[in-house]
Design a protein around this motif. Sequence first.
Motif, PDB file in Angstrom:
ATOM      1  N   LEU A 137       1.068  -1.303  -0.019  1.00 55.13           N
ATOM      2  CA  LEU A 137      -0.064   0.043  -0.173  1.00 55.13           C
ATOM      3  C   LEU A 137       0.767   1.365   0.119  1.00 55.13           C
ATOM      4  O   LEU A 137       0.497   2.221  -0.628  1.00 55.13           O
ATOM      5  N   VAL A 138       1.996   1.213   0.798  1.00 56.84           N
ATOM      6  CA  VAL A 138       2.986   2.167   0.708  1.00 56.84           C
ATOM      7  C   VAL A 138       3.423   2.556  -0.813  1.00 56.84           C
ATOM      8  O   VAL A 138       3.493   3.764  -1.257  1.00 56.84           O
ATOM      9  N   ALA A 139       3.974   1.458  -1.382  1.00 52.88           N
ATOM     10  CA  ALA A 139       4.374   1.467  -2.754  1.00 52.88           C
ATOM     11  C   ALA A 139       3.339   2.219  -3.510  1.00 52.88           C
ATOM     12  O   ALA A 139       3.753   2.718  -4.478  1.00 52.88           O
ATOM     13  N   GLU A 140       2.146   1.816  -3.415  1.00 56.69           N
ATOM     14  CA  GLU A 140       0.883   2.528  -4.324  1.00 56.69           C
ATOM     15  C   GLU A 140       0.737   3.880  -3.850  1.00 56.69           C
ATOM     16  O   GLU A 140      -0.206   4.588  -4.430  1.00 56.69           O
ATOM     17  N   GLY A 141       1.383   4.492  -2.955  1.00 57.88           N
ATOM     18  CA  GLY A 141       1.213   5.861  -2.386  1.00 57.88           C
ATOM     19  C   GLY A 141       0.362   6.304  -1.336  1.00 57.88           C
ATOM     20  O   GLY A 141       0.066   7.280  -1.129  1.00 57.88           O
ATOM     21  N   LYS A 142      -0.179   5.098  -0.754  1.00 62.50           N
ATOM     22  CA  LYS A 142      -1.031   5.165   0.450  1.00 62.50           C
ATOM     23  C   LYS A 142      -0.372   5.882   1.780  1.00 62.50           C
ATOM     24  O   LYS A 142       1.004   5.324   2.004  1.00 62.50           O
ATOM     25  N   ARG A 143      -0.859   6.489   2.591  1.00 62.01           N
ATOM     26  CA  ARG A 143      -0.222   7.002   3.695  1.00 62.01           C
ATOM     27  C   ARG A 143      -0.553   5.973   4.606  1.00 62.01           C
ATOM     28  O   ARG A 143      -1.697   5.101   4.563  1.00 62.01           O
ATOM     29  N   SER A 144       0.065   5.935   6.244  1.00 65.36           N
ATOM     30  CA  SER A 144      -0.495   4.955   7.085  1.00 65.36           C
ATOM     31  C   SER A 144      -1.815   4.952   7.515  1.00 65.36           C
ATOM     32  O   SER A 144      -2.570   3.997   7.542  1.00 65.36           O
ATOM     33  N   GLU A 145      -2.536   6.082   7.555  1.00 63.23           N
ATOM     34  CA  GLU A 145      -3.816   6.283   7.874  1.00 63.23           C
ATOM     35  C   GLU A 145      -4.810   5.579   6.856  1.00 63.23           C
ATOM     36  O   GLU A 145      -5.894   4.773   7.009  1.00 63.23           O
ATOM     37  N   GLU A 146      -4.406   5.758   5.555  1.00 59.60           N
ATOM     38  CA  GLU A 146      -5.214   5.325   4.329  1.00 59.60           C
ATOM     39  C   GLU A 146      -4.935   3.729   4.242  1.00 59.60           C
ATOM     40  O   GLU A 146      -5.922   3.002   4.187  1.00 59.60           O
ATOM     41  N   ALA A 147      -3.631   3.035   4.592  1.00 60.86           N
ATOM     42  CA  ALA A 147      -3.619   1.842   4.515  1.00 60.86           C
ATOM     43  C   ALA A 147      -4.200   1.263   5.989  1.00 60.86           C
ATOM     44  O   ALA A 147      -4.714   0.162   5.444  1.00 60.86           O
ATOM     45  N   ALA A 148      -4.274   1.912   6.735  1.00 62.29           N
ATOM     46  CA  ALA A 148      -5.190   1.524   8.011  1.00 62.29           C
ATOM     47  C   ALA A 148      -6.411   1.382   7.658  1.00 62.29           C
ATOM     48  O   ALA A 148      -7.194   0.275   7.986  1.00 62.29           O
ATOM     49  N   ASN A 149      -6.948   2.046   6.933  1.00 64.44           N
ATOM     50  CA  ASN A 149      -8.296   2.149   6.476  1.00 64.44           C
ATOM     51  C   ASN A 149      -8.712   0.843   5.605  1.00 64.44           C
ATOM     52  O   ASN A 149      -9.581   0.109   5.718  1.00 64.44           O
ATOM     53  N   VAL A 150      -7.866   0.923   4.656  1.00 66.78           N
ATOM     54  CA  VAL A 150      -7.922  -0.348   3.750  1.00 66.78           C
ATOM     55  C   VAL A 150      -7.836  -1.678   4.423  1.00 66.78           C
ATOM     56  O   VAL A 150      -8.668  -2.612   4.137  1.00 66.78           O
ATOM     57  N   LEU A 151      -6.982  -1.814   5.327  1.00 64.80           N
ATOM     58  CA  LEU A 151      -6.678  -3.148   5.980  1.00 64.80           C
ATOM     59  C   LEU A 151      -7.620  -3.341   7.380  1.00 64.80           C
ATOM     60  O   LEU A 151      -7.298  -4.416   7.955  1.00 64.80           O
ATOM     61  N   VAL A 152      -8.521  -2.355   7.667  1.00 62.98           N
ATOM     62  CA  VAL A 152      -9.073  -2.420   8.814  1.00 62.98           C
ATOM     63  C   VAL A 152      -8.162  -2.638  10.009  1.00 62.98           C
ATOM     64  O   VAL A 152      -8.592  -3.570  10.712  1.00 62.98           O
ATOM     65  N   LEU A 153      -7.051  -1.947   9.856  1.00 65.66           N
ATOM     66  CA  LEU A 153      -6.117  -1.666  11.264  1.00 65.66           C
ATOM     67  C   LEU A 153      -5.958  -0.426  11.820  1.00 65.66           C
ATOM     68  O   LEU A 153      -6.512   0.608  11.334  1.00 65.66           O
ATOM     69  N   SER A 154      -5.334  -0.202  12.867  1.00 66.47           N
ATOM     70  CA  SER A 154      -5.050   1.019  13.496  1.00 66.47           C
ATOM     71  C   SER A 154      -3.744   1.644  12.875  1.00 66.47           C
ATOM     72  O   SER A 154      -3.199   0.884  12.297  1.00 66.47           O
ATOM     73  N   ARG A 155      -3.810   2.820  12.637  1.00 69.08           N
ATOM     74  CA  ARG A 155      -2.630   3.597  12.155  1.00 69.08           C
ATOM     75  C   ARG A 155      -1.058   3.125  13.125  1.00 69.08           C
ATOM     76  O   ARG A 155      -0.350   2.817  12.290  1.00 69.08           O
ATOM     77  N   GLU A 156      -1.440   2.742  14.298  1.00 68.62           N
ATOM     78  CA  GLU A 156      -0.221   2.250  15.033  1.00 68.62           C
ATOM     79  C   GLU A 156       0.101   0.771  14.463  1.00 68.62           C
ATOM     80  O   GLU A 156       1.366   0.457  14.265  1.00 68.62           O
ATOM     81  N   GLU A 157      -0.908  -0.069  14.367  1.00 71.77           N
ATOM     82  CA  GLU A 157      -0.388  -1.222  13.665  1.00 71.77           C
ATOM     83  C   GLU A 157       0.370  -1.438  12.287  1.00 71.77           C
ATOM     84  O   GLU A 157       0.896  -2.117  12.438  1.00 71.77           O
TER      85      GLU A 157
END
Length: 87
Positions: free
Chosen positions: A28-48
Motif C-alpha cells: 500500500l505504501v508502494a501504491e502511494g498510500k499513507r499510514s492512515e489510508e493503509a489502516a483504513n484499507v486493512l481495517v487496522l489502526s494507524r499504529e498497527e
Amino acid sequence: MKTDTMRAIGQEPSFSALTDREIRCLQLVAEGKRSEEAANVLVLSREEVNQALVSAQEKLEASNLMHAVSLAMLIGVIDHTDPHQPK
C-alpha cells in the motif's frame, strides 16, 4: 562484500521472512498510500500499520521506509507494476 542489492536479489539473504501484514502494508505504501489510508484499507489502526512498516524495514535491513519498499520490490514480495500505466 555483499551489497543491499545483492541480498535483495536473492544472493545470501540475511533478513527474516516478512509477514503477510508487513507485505500488505509495504504494498500500500508502494501504491502511494499513507499510514492512515493503509489502516483504513486493512481495517487496522494507524499504529498497527506503522509497527508493521517498522518491522519490515528492520527485517529488510533498510535505512528508511522507501528503501524497504524498494528492496521488497527487488526481491519480488510486492508488485512493482504501475496500475495507472496502460497495458
